[in-house]
Design a protein around this motif. Structure first.
Motif, short mmCIF file in Angstrom:
data_model
loop_
_atom_site.label_atom_id
_atom_site.label_comp_id
_atom_site.label_asym_id
_atom_site.label_seq_id
_atom_site.Cartn_x
_atom_site.Cartn_y
_atom_site.Cartn_z
N ALA A 131 0.84 -1.20 0.00
CA ALA A 131 0.00 0.00 0.00
C ALA A 131 0.87 1.26 0.00
O ALA A 131 0.55 2.24 -0.68
CB ALA A 131 -0.94 0.00 1.20
N SER A 132 1.96 1.24 0.73
CA SER A 132 2.88 2.37 0.77
C SER A 132 3.52 2.60 -0.60
O SER A 132 3.69 3.75 -1.04
CB SER A 132 3.94 2.15 1.83
N ALA A 133 3.88 1.52 -1.27
CA ALA A 133 4.46 1.63 -2.61
C ALA A 133 3.46 2.24 -3.58
O ALA A 133 3.81 3.10 -4.39
CB ALA A 133 4.92 0.26 -3.10
N ARG A 134 2.21 1.81 -3.50
CA ARG A 134 1.17 2.37 -4.37
C ARG A 134 0.94 3.85 -4.07
O ARG A 134 0.75 4.64 -4.98
CB ARG A 134 -0.12 1.58 -4.22
N LEU A 135 0.96 4.20 -2.79
CA LEU A 135 0.79 5.62 -2.42
C LEU A 135 1.97 6.46 -2.93
O LEU A 135 1.78 7.61 -3.32
CB LEU A 135 0.66 5.76 -0.91
N ALA A 136 3.15 5.90 -2.92
CA ALA A 136 4.32 6.62 -3.42
C ALA A 136 4.13 6.97 -4.90
O ALA A 136 4.34 8.11 -5.31
CB ALA A 136 5.59 5.79 -3.23
N VAL A 137 3.72 5.99 -5.69
CA VAL A 137 3.52 6.23 -7.12
C VAL A 137 2.35 7.18 -7.34
O VAL A 137 2.45 8.15 -8.12
CB VAL A 137 3.30 4.90 -7.88
N GLY A 138 1.26 6.93 -6.67
CA GLY A 138 0.07 7.78 -6.85
C GLY A 138 0.32 9.22 -6.46
O GLY A 138 -0.11 10.15 -7.15
N THR A 139 1.01 9.42 -5.35
CA THR A 139 1.30 10.78 -4.90
C THR A 139 2.26 11.47 -5.86
O THR A 139 2.10 12.65 -6.16
CB THR A 139 1.88 10.77 -3.47
N ARG B 235 8.11 23.70 -7.58
CA ARG B 235 8.56 24.71 -8.53
C ARG B 235 9.61 24.18 -9.50
O ARG B 235 9.84 24.75 -10.55
CB ARG B 235 9.04 25.96 -7.81
N SER B 236 10.26 23.07 -9.13
CA SER B 236 11.22 22.42 -10.03
C SER B 236 10.51 21.34 -10.83
O SER B 236 9.72 20.58 -10.27
CB SER B 236 12.34 21.79 -9.21
N PRO B 237 10.79 21.24 -12.12
CA PRO B 237 10.15 20.18 -12.91
C PRO B 237 10.62 18.78 -12.55
O PRO B 237 9.99 17.80 -12.94
CB PRO B 237 10.52 20.53 -14.35
N ASN B 238 11.70 18.66 -11.78
CA ASN B 238 12.24 17.35 -11.44
C ASN B 238 12.19 17.03 -9.95
O ASN B 238 11.95 15.89 -9.57
CB ASN B 238 13.69 17.23 -11.93
N SER B 239 12.42 17.98 -9.10
CA SER B 239 12.51 17.71 -7.67
C SER B 239 11.22 17.19 -7.06
O SER B 239 11.24 16.48 -6.06
CB SER B 239 12.94 18.98 -6.92
N GLY B 240 10.10 17.54 -7.65
CA GLY B 240 8.82 17.11 -7.11
C GLY B 240 8.60 15.60 -7.18
O GLY B 240 7.88 15.04 -6.35
N TRP B 241 9.21 14.93 -8.13
CA TRP B 241 8.98 13.48 -8.29
C TRP B 241 9.46 12.67 -7.10
O TRP B 241 8.68 11.95 -6.49
CB TRP B 241 9.60 12.99 -9.61
N PRO B 242 10.74 12.76 -6.70
CA PRO B 242 11.15 11.99 -5.53
C PRO B 242 10.53 12.52 -4.24
O PRO B 242 10.21 11.74 -3.34
CB PRO B 242 12.67 12.10 -5.51
N GLU B 243 10.34 13.84 -4.15
CA GLU B 243 9.77 14.41 -2.93
C GLU B 243 8.33 13.95 -2.73
O GLU B 243 7.94 13.55 -1.63
CB GLU B 243 9.85 15.93 -2.98
N ALA B 244 7.54 13.99 -3.78
CA ALA B 244 6.15 13.55 -3.68
C ALA B 244 6.07 12.04 -3.42
O ALA B 244 5.24 11.58 -2.64
CB ALA B 244 5.38 13.92 -4.95
N ALA B 245 6.94 11.27 -4.06
CA ALA B 245 6.94 9.82 -3.85
C ALA B 245 7.26 9.49 -2.39
O ALA B 245 6.60 8.65 -1.78
CB ALA B 245 7.94 9.14 -4.78
#
Length: 146
Positions: free
Chosen positions: A53-61, A70-80
């Motif tokens: 469930a945590s893995a799915r939430l990481a991808v979904g988030t 504000r960065s086109p790239n930094s949001g991906w690992p931070e949101a995950a």
């Protein structure tokens, strides 16, 4: 080199706002694939650390909230990571003595990180690095065989 150029001359300030745009955009372009893959590796690291469930939430988030950064790239690992941990990251805060009002990634998550969250984040990160290492090894072996 691109990252250093972005940090040194692409950093936004009043004096050099127009000067560093090329290095900043090239850095964004060079890191585009890795940023998106990082969300998948964080999800893969979250699975053994906290469950499916945590893995799915990481991808979904990551898919939902990465664009809030504000960065086109930094949001991906931070949101995950925010999704994997179940906490909200970014949002309003004090940065360089100034209040910064930015959207919260994983806004439905808890707003306070605990020492246990930090330990879990390091565990997820270590597992993500292990998955990356195994993936690189498999790809290297496949390239020598084929």
């Amino acid at each position: 080199m691109l990252n250093t150029a972005d940090s040194m001359i692409g950093h936004k300030n009043a004096k050099y706002l127009e000067f560093g745009w090329a290095s900043a955009r090239l850095d964004d372009l060079a890191n585009w694939p890795a940023a998106r893959l990082s969300a998948l590796f964080i999800a893969a690291g979250a699975w053994p650390a906290k469950g499916r469930a945590s893995a799915r939430l990481a991808v979904g988030t990551a898919l939902r909230d990465a664009g809030l950064h504000r960065s086109p790239n930094s949001g991906w690992p931070e949101a995950a990571m925010a999704g994997a941990l179940g906490i909200g990251l970014a949002g309003p805060r004090i940065y360089g003595g100034q209040r910064v009002d930015e959207p919260m990634m994983n806004a439905s998550g808890r707003t306070t990180a605990t020492p246990a969250d930090m330990d879990l984040a390091l565990h997820i990160f270590s597992a993500a690095c292990a998955v990356l290492s195994v993936t690189a090894l498999v790809l290297a072996l496949c390239s020598t065989v084929f």
